[in-house]
Enzyme design. Structure first.
Site, PDB file in Angstrom:
ATOM      1  N   VAL A 146     -17.514  51.585  52.908  1.00 17.45           N
ATOM      2  CA  VAL A 146     -16.472  51.483  53.937  1.00 17.45           C
ATOM      3  C   VAL A 146     -15.161  51.214  53.195  1.00 17.45           C
ATOM      4  O   VAL A 146     -14.852  50.090  52.818  1.00 17.45           O
ATOM      5  CB  VAL A 146     -16.812  50.346  54.920  1.00 17.45           C
ATOM      6  CG1 VAL A 146     -15.739  50.222  55.990  1.00 17.45           C
ATOM      7  CG2 VAL A 146     -18.174  50.598  55.558  1.00 17.45           C
ATOM      8  N   ILE A 175     -16.029  42.924  51.095  1.00 20.16           N
ATOM      9  CA  ILE A 175     -14.763  42.244  50.794  1.00 20.16           C
ATOM     10  C   ILE A 175     -13.827  42.335  51.993  1.00 20.16           C
ATOM     11  O   ILE A 175     -13.719  43.398  52.624  1.00 20.16           O
ATOM     12  CB  ILE A 175     -14.107  42.914  49.567  1.00 20.16           C
ATOM     13  CG1 ILE A 175     -14.939  42.608  48.314  1.00 20.16           C
ATOM     14  CG2 ILE A 175     -12.670  42.456  49.375  1.00 20.16           C
ATOM     15  CD1 ILE A 175     -14.725  43.587  47.208  1.00 20.16           C
ATOM     16  N   ASP A 215     -14.924  47.999  49.100  1.00 16.90           N
ATOM     17  CA  ASP A 215     -15.913  48.202  50.159  1.00 16.90           C
ATOM     18  C   ASP A 215     -15.735  47.078  51.178  1.00 16.90           C
ATOM     19  O   ASP A 215     -16.019  45.910  50.893  1.00 16.90           O
ATOM     20  CB  ASP A 215     -17.322  48.159  49.529  1.00 16.90           C
ATOM     21  CG  ASP A 215     -18.395  48.579  50.508  1.00 16.90           C
ATOM     22  OD1 ASP A 215     -18.148  48.494  51.736  1.00 16.90           O
ATOM     23  OD2 ASP A 215     -19.472  48.998  50.056  1.00 16.90           O
ATOM     24  N   HIS A 216     -15.280  47.453  52.346  1.00 12.94           N
ATOM     25  CA  HIS A 216     -14.940  46.444  53.353  1.00 12.94           C
ATOM     26  C   HIS A 216     -16.186  45.705  53.859  1.00 12.94           C
ATOM     27  O   HIS A 216     -16.086  44.660  54.491  1.00 12.94           O
ATOM     28  CB  HIS A 216     -14.199  47.110  54.526  1.00 12.94           C
ATOM     29  CG  HIS A 216     -13.264  46.193  55.244  1.00 12.94           C
ATOM     30  ND1 HIS A 216     -13.293  44.817  55.108  1.00 12.94           N
ATOM     31  CD2 HIS A 216     -12.251  46.454  56.116  1.00 12.94           C
ATOM     32  CE1 HIS A 216     -12.360  44.287  55.870  1.00 12.94           C
ATOM     33  NE2 HIS A 216     -11.706  45.249  56.484  1.00 12.94           N
ATOM     34  N   ARG A 217     -17.370  46.252  53.549  1.00 10.05           N
ATOM     35  CA  ARG A 217     -18.591  45.534  53.946  1.00 10.05           C
ATOM     36  C   ARG A 217     -18.760  44.286  53.071  1.00 10.05           C
ATOM     37  O   ARG A 217     -19.395  43.320  53.470  1.00 10.05           O
ATOM     38  CB  ARG A 217     -19.828  46.429  53.774  1.00 10.05           C
ATOM     39  CG  ARG A 217     -19.821  47.662  54.664  1.00 10.05           C
ATOM     40  CD  ARG A 217     -20.978  48.564  54.324  1.00 10.05           C
ATOM     41  NE  ARG A 217     -20.964  48.951  52.915  1.00 10.05           N
ATOM     42  CZ  ARG A 217     -21.986  49.515  52.286  1.00 10.05           C
ATOM     43  NH1 ARG A 217     -23.104  49.756  52.932  1.00 10.05           N
ATOM     44  NH2 ARG A 217     -21.891  49.838  51.011  1.00 10.05           N
TER      45      ARG A 217
END
Ligand code: CAO
Length: 529
Positions: free
Chosen positions: A325, A505, A501-503
């Site tokens: 993401v 961070i 990766d927004h999952r």
């Protein structure tokens, strides 16, 4: 009964690179027991009969020779055996004796007209000893494709060994005479090349008759049985026949599997772990296929096949793009002082034969920031329920090569000084460009830097090198007017773009990461604190 290493021809001191069984395992006749590897071939030593493994007498990395005992087995078929395995081999008895595939000779079958300016080169299956049921398992090129010396052309496989047949010359593929699944034998025509035969090839005759090569210039190499020569493409598959078979049965593309064996060899457990991981990954909703367009309807076109590195890179990038993401955080870092400092070091660096670019400073600073923000030096576990934080800092950096993008890895970058980092970056990028990177030099990265600073641009969105969770893109530094509260000052500004990766961070964490990076690069004395 002791199982021994059979006659392995001229090979001596071969290494045990895989142990396929453990005490108590039931094995069927011809199941692989161990895999040994010389510099020319890897060979499976199969079970001479159906039975149970009693004791394994060798360990990984052991060096063995013909006749050495490797394990003890109990026969379960009740058959009374009076001959030793060795005797069976020496007597050449087919029944029950361990069978091996002799390492094929090191001469590719190449029919080249005598003139050095010859163009049409036929690549044929070399002498494959007594191997039976040999078939083509991979065709790596297509007609019209350009190939370099040593680029993989075809992989053939018998029941016991697979052999990669590389291109002996640079050139263009005129014809591919086989397709996957074709049965072949010695001298079967595989590929016809329009070769650029500039220098006398290194091996055209059997080794004993071949003239010594005049120089160290790269020349054609022999087919490499069962193994690849790690020449740095990173795209070749280094696996034995049993593993290839298992992968085919499970529908696994070995190109996507990381090998944990010696020198990056893919072992069965790697294939199984790959399948397990992928089963655990939540399914991605199917994408509607792209419309197939006949572009030639609108004008002249040319179809250029992708090199294997580009093709594999495309798959990796697409996979990362689908799984990660992505969010990208952009910032401008004032590196005026760093650039002044770097300028003062230029002479000293060049006296040490080092080209000091901004990259080693950026790499050093990244490690310090990763120490402060360890969640960026991590990977998500496949079920996305935990973060695997790495205590090491192996920093990958993108290298633009003729064949495509390659990402070598600087090990323990935090423990290295600026000059050492510069030297290592130069060594690895040279190796990448001359296709000499070893597979291990492209593995194990925990964070990646992609620098387009030498090229230009004011920013870009790098794609995370999954399963890592973050990547720093670096654009070209430039002198810009910066307002200091009373006036504009000319300052050197470095644009950076951190994709993450927004999952794993959050945006605020990424914000703090680039702020801390800016603080360190803004005043590199802080790197010493
Ligand atoms: N701003 C301005 N100039 C820069 C710079 C920057 N951010 N980074 C490097 N430069 C300068 C260097 O100082 C050097 O100048 P001099 O020759 O005057 O000293 C010049 O650009 C060439 O540098 P380099 O490319 O030889 O060395 P590097 O350490 O900067 O980079 C490497 C090494 C391997 C990263 C680079 O050569 C490369 O391949 N970059 C492309 C990476 C890529 O394709 N990324 C995109 C991947 S898609 O995400």
């Amino acid at each position: 009964m002791d199982v021994t290493i059979p006659d392995i021809g001229d090979a001596e001191d071969v290494e045990v690179i895989e142990i396929c069984v453990a005490p108590g395992d039931a094995v069927a006749e011809n199941d692989a027991l161990i895999v040994i590897e010389s510099d020319k071939a890897s060979m499976e030593v199969p079970a001479p009969f159906t039975g149970t493994v009693d004791q394994v007498l060798v360990s990984l990395g052991d060096v063995v020779n013909s006749g050495d005992s490797i394990l003890r087995m109990d026969a379960v078929d009740g058959e009374e055996r009076t001959e030793s395995t060795d005797e069976a081999v020496e007597a050449g008895t087919a029944d029950g004796s361990p069978t091996i595939v002799e390492p094929p000779p090191v001469t590719p079958e190449i029919a080249v007209p005598s003139s050095p300016a010859a163009e049409r080169i036929e690549i044929r299956v070399p002498d494959i000893g007594e191997a039976e049921n040999v078939s083509v398992i991979e065709v790596a090129v297509a007609a019209g494709q350009r190939v370099a010396v040593d680029d993989l052309l075809v992989v053939v496989e018998s029941e016991k060994a697979s052999m990669e047949i590389p291109s002996p010359f640079a050139g263009t593929v005129l014809e591919v005479a086989v397709k996957e699944g074709d049965g072949v034998e010695e001298s079967t025509l595989l590929v016809v090349l329009d070769g650029e035969v500039e220098a006398p090839p290194r091996v055209l005759e059997p080794a004993s008759e071949a003239p010594e090569p005049a120089s160290e210039a790269p020349g054609p190499t022999a087919p490499v049985p069962a193994v690849e020569t790690p020449v740095g493409s990173g795209s070749k598959v280094y696996a034995g026949p049993a593993v290839r078979r298992l992968a085919r049965e499970l529908g696994v593309d070995l190109v996507a599997v990381n090998g944990s064996g010696a020198r990056g060899r893919i072992v069965k457990d790697d294939v199984k772990a790959f399948v397990k991981r992928n089963l655990g990954t939540p399914a991605t909703p199917g994408l509607a296929p792209m419309e197939v367009v006949d572009f030639s309807r609108y004008g002249e076109i040319e179809t250029v096949p992708l090199s294997r590195i580009r093709a594999r890179g495309a798959q990796n990038l697409h996979r990362s793009w689908q799984h990660v993401v992505h969010v990208t955080q952009h910032d401008d870092i004032d590196v005026t002082d760093l650039e002044a400092f770097r300028a003062t070091l230029k002479e000293e660096a060049s006296a040490r034969d080092i080209k000091l670019t901004p990259l080693p400073f950026i790499m050093k600073a990244c490690v310090r920031v990763l120490e402060m923000h360890p969640q960026f030096n991590a990977s998500l576990d496949p079920t996305v329920t935990s973060l695997i934080v790495k205590r090491y800092h192996h920093i990958g950096f993108a290298v633009d090569t003729e064949d495509g993008l390659v990402v070598p890895v600087v090990r323990d970058a935090g423990g290295k000084g600026i000059y050492e980092l510069a030297t290592e970056i130069a060594r690895l990028s040279d190796a990448a460009r001359s296709k000499k990177l070893k597979p291990d030099e492209m593995r194990g990265g925990s964070f990646t830097i992609s620098s387009l600073g030498a090229v230009g641009g004011t920013g870009f969105t790098p794609i995370v090198n999954a399963p890592e969770v973050a990547i720093l893109g670096v654009a070209r530094l430039d002198t810009r007017p910066v307002w200091d509260g009373t006036a504009f000052q000319p300052r050197k500004v470095l644009p950076v773009s951190l994709s993450y990766d927004h999952r794993a961070i959050n945006g605020a964490e990424a914000g703090r990461f680039v702020v801390d990076l800016g603080r360190l690069l803004g005043d590199v004395r802080r790197l010493a604190l």
